[in-house]
Design a protein around this motif. Structure first.
Motif, PDB file in Angstrom:
ATOM      1  N   UNK A 149       1.086  -5.903   7.824  1.00 53.89           N
ATOM      2  CA  UNK A 149       0.781  -5.583   6.432  1.00 53.89           C
ATOM      3  C   UNK A 149       1.680  -6.374   5.481  1.00 53.89           C
ATOM      4  N   UNK A 150       2.958  -6.509   5.839  1.00 57.66           N
ATOM      5  CA  UNK A 150       3.877  -7.273   4.993  1.00 57.66           C
ATOM      6  C   UNK A 150       3.459  -8.738   4.899  1.00 57.66           C
ATOM      7  N   UNK A 151       3.015  -9.288   6.024  1.00 57.17           N
ATOM      8  CA  UNK A 151       2.619 -10.698   6.040  1.00 57.17           C
ATOM      9  C   UNK A 151       1.293 -10.936   5.318  1.00 57.17           C
ATOM     10  N   UNK A 152       0.537  -9.870   5.060  1.00 54.62           N
ATOM     11  CA  UNK A 152      -0.776 -10.017   4.417  1.00 54.62           C
ATOM     12  C   UNK A 152      -0.843  -9.331   3.051  1.00 54.62           C
ATOM     13  N   UNK A 153       0.304  -9.102   2.439  1.00 52.75           N
ATOM     14  CA  UNK A 153       0.300  -8.423   1.136  1.00 52.75           C
ATOM     15  C   UNK A 153      -0.528  -9.170   0.094  1.00 52.75           C
ATOM     16  N   UNK A 154      -0.486 -10.497   0.146  1.00 54.17           N
ATOM     17  CA  UNK A 154      -1.244 -11.279  -0.836  1.00 54.17           C
ATOM     18  C   UNK A 154      -2.749 -11.047  -0.691  1.00 54.17           C
ATOM     19  N   UNK A 155      -3.215 -10.873   0.536  1.00 55.45           N
ATOM     20  CA  UNK A 155      -4.645 -10.631   0.753  1.00 55.45           C
ATOM     21  C   UNK A 155      -5.046  -9.275   0.172  1.00 55.45           C
ATOM     22  N   UNK A 156      -4.168  -8.285   0.317  1.00 60.70           N
ATOM     23  CA  UNK A 156      -4.463  -6.980  -0.274  1.00 60.70           C
ATOM     24  C   UNK A 156      -4.395  -7.053  -1.798  1.00 60.70           C
ATOM     25  N   UNK A 157      -3.403  -7.779  -2.314  1.00 58.86           N
ATOM     26  CA  UNK A 157      -3.290  -7.923  -3.771  1.00 58.86           C
ATOM     27  C   UNK A 157      -4.530  -8.577  -4.349  1.00 58.86           C
ATOM     28  N   UNK A 158      -5.144  -9.485  -3.595  1.00 58.56           N
ATOM     29  CA  UNK A 158      -6.340 -10.189  -4.070  1.00 58.56           C
ATOM     30  C   UNK A 158      -7.525  -9.255  -4.257  1.00 58.56           C
ATOM     31  N   UNK A 159      -7.519  -8.102  -3.572  1.00 63.12           N
ATOM     32  CA  UNK A 159      -8.607  -7.129  -3.749  1.00 63.12           C
ATOM     33  C   UNK A 159      -8.131  -5.938  -4.597  1.00 63.12           C
TER      34      UNK A 159
END
Length: 347
Positions: A91-101
């Motif tokens: 989840x930490x490594x993919x925070x930007x992907x979550x922020x994008x949605x």
């Protein structure tokens, strides 16, 4: 005046301790929260605690992050609160992907997680920072296990053994050469966790490989759990409870206490690691009363509802912080005794 509603996704929604944690979020006294749960099981009882539920893969499955992202997009999730240690790095490594949605994830940076989630690395870090630390050794063979246990005083003294990457008391045992297996058979539950060194050796010999273990001094004093909310190392709110009754390594009865030495040590580690969001620490005292950190859980912990009953709702405060709202002054009621009791649900 009610604040604007929001959508929150919480993982491990089917866990036995989730009723209390979900109640913290739903019964916040300020706003309506639409709570969505994610869990490996498609369990209908989850819907008795939250508004919607989704089955997802294991937290270490390659498709786990994508599954959560789909939920966040579909349900327009504002905040994601992770519960399991195993999911944090992804989840930490993919925070930007979550922020994008449009979803904010409550998780520390990967570098901090690499230390906080590994018991040996955490103790190494504490020691390197010159902070009080238990005596311990990292062992990778049966010979080292026996040698280091002896250096810590076994068989005359109790010694602790724990796996470096585990949670929920998995891979933890107390070595005690003086125990009576007959007395334990009659009076202790099977999961008491106290065994002799030779019994642990027999268990480990059944494995195909020897796991990395920590051999640590046994701390006989009071046990504490600390839960706090941090902003990249700065503690915003911190709470401490002292154990009154433990069962299967779970703190069932606890008292909310003001413990400056305990909080100062947790604050120092939090600051130096730059931890973020809801963070938990487990500590015990040496015989002289010195508190020492046993482990860190850089996430919402199972015992966090204790503090809500004493006036500080840490999961909801984390939501407010991520929404960039001002936090209310903390009014923790010291001396409060909280007892954990289970609740039944029918499908």
């Amino acid at each position: 005046m009610k604040l604007k509603s929001c959508n929150v996704l919480i993982t491990a929604a089917g866990n036995v301790f989730m009723p209390g944690t979900m109640a913290c979020i739903k019964q916040n006294g300020e706003r309506e929260i639409r709570l969505v749960g994610a869990d490996m099981s498609d369990d209908p009882t989850i819907l008795q605690m939250c508004d919607k539920a989704y089955p997802v893969p294991r937290g270490d499955d390659p498709g786990y992050v994508d599954a959560l992202l789909e939920i966040c997009k579909k349900e327009k999730i504002d905040i994601l609160l992770p519960i399991m240690s195993v999911e944090l790095n992804a989840l930490a490594e993919n925070r930007d992907r979550f922020a994008a949605v449009g979803t904010k994830v409550s998780v520390s940076d990967p570098a901090a997680l690499a230390i906080a989630n590994d018991k040996r690395k955490l103790l190494d870090f504490i020691k390197e920072q010159g902070l009080p630390c238990a005596d311990y050794y990292s062992v990778r063979s049966m010979e080292e296990l026996c040698e280091k246990a002896a250096q810590l005083g076994y068989p005359e003294k109790r010694v602790c053994v724990k796996a470096t990457n585990s949670s929920g008391s998995r891979g933890f045992r107390v070595l005690d050469s003086h125990i009576s297996r007959f007395e334990m058979f009659l009076h202790e539950k099977p999961s008491a966790g106290i065994i002799r060194l030779e019994e642990l050796v027999q268990i480990l010999e059944e494995g195909e490989r020897f796991p990395e273990l920590l051999v640590m001094e046994y701390l006989p004093g009071a046990e504490y759990s600390v839960d706090l909310l941090a902003d990249h190392g700065k503690i915003l709110v911190g709470c401490c409870r002292r154990s009154l009754r433990m069962e299967n390594s779970i703190m069932l009865d606890a008292q909310i206490v003001d413990a400056p030495a305990v909080m100062e040590l947790c604050a120092a580690v939090t600051e130096k690691l730059g931890l973020d969001g809801n963070i938990g620490f487990d500590l015990r005292e040496r015989a002289d009363g010195t508190p020492l950190i046993m482990e860190c859980n850089p996430r919402i912990t199972a015992g966090i509802p204790y503090f809500a009953l004493a006036g500080v709702n840490l999961p909801y405060l984390c939501i407010k912080h991520l929404l960039r709202e001002e936090l209310p002054a903390s009014q923790l009621k010291y001396g409060t005794i909280v007892k954990r009791r289970w609740m039944e649900m029918a499908n």
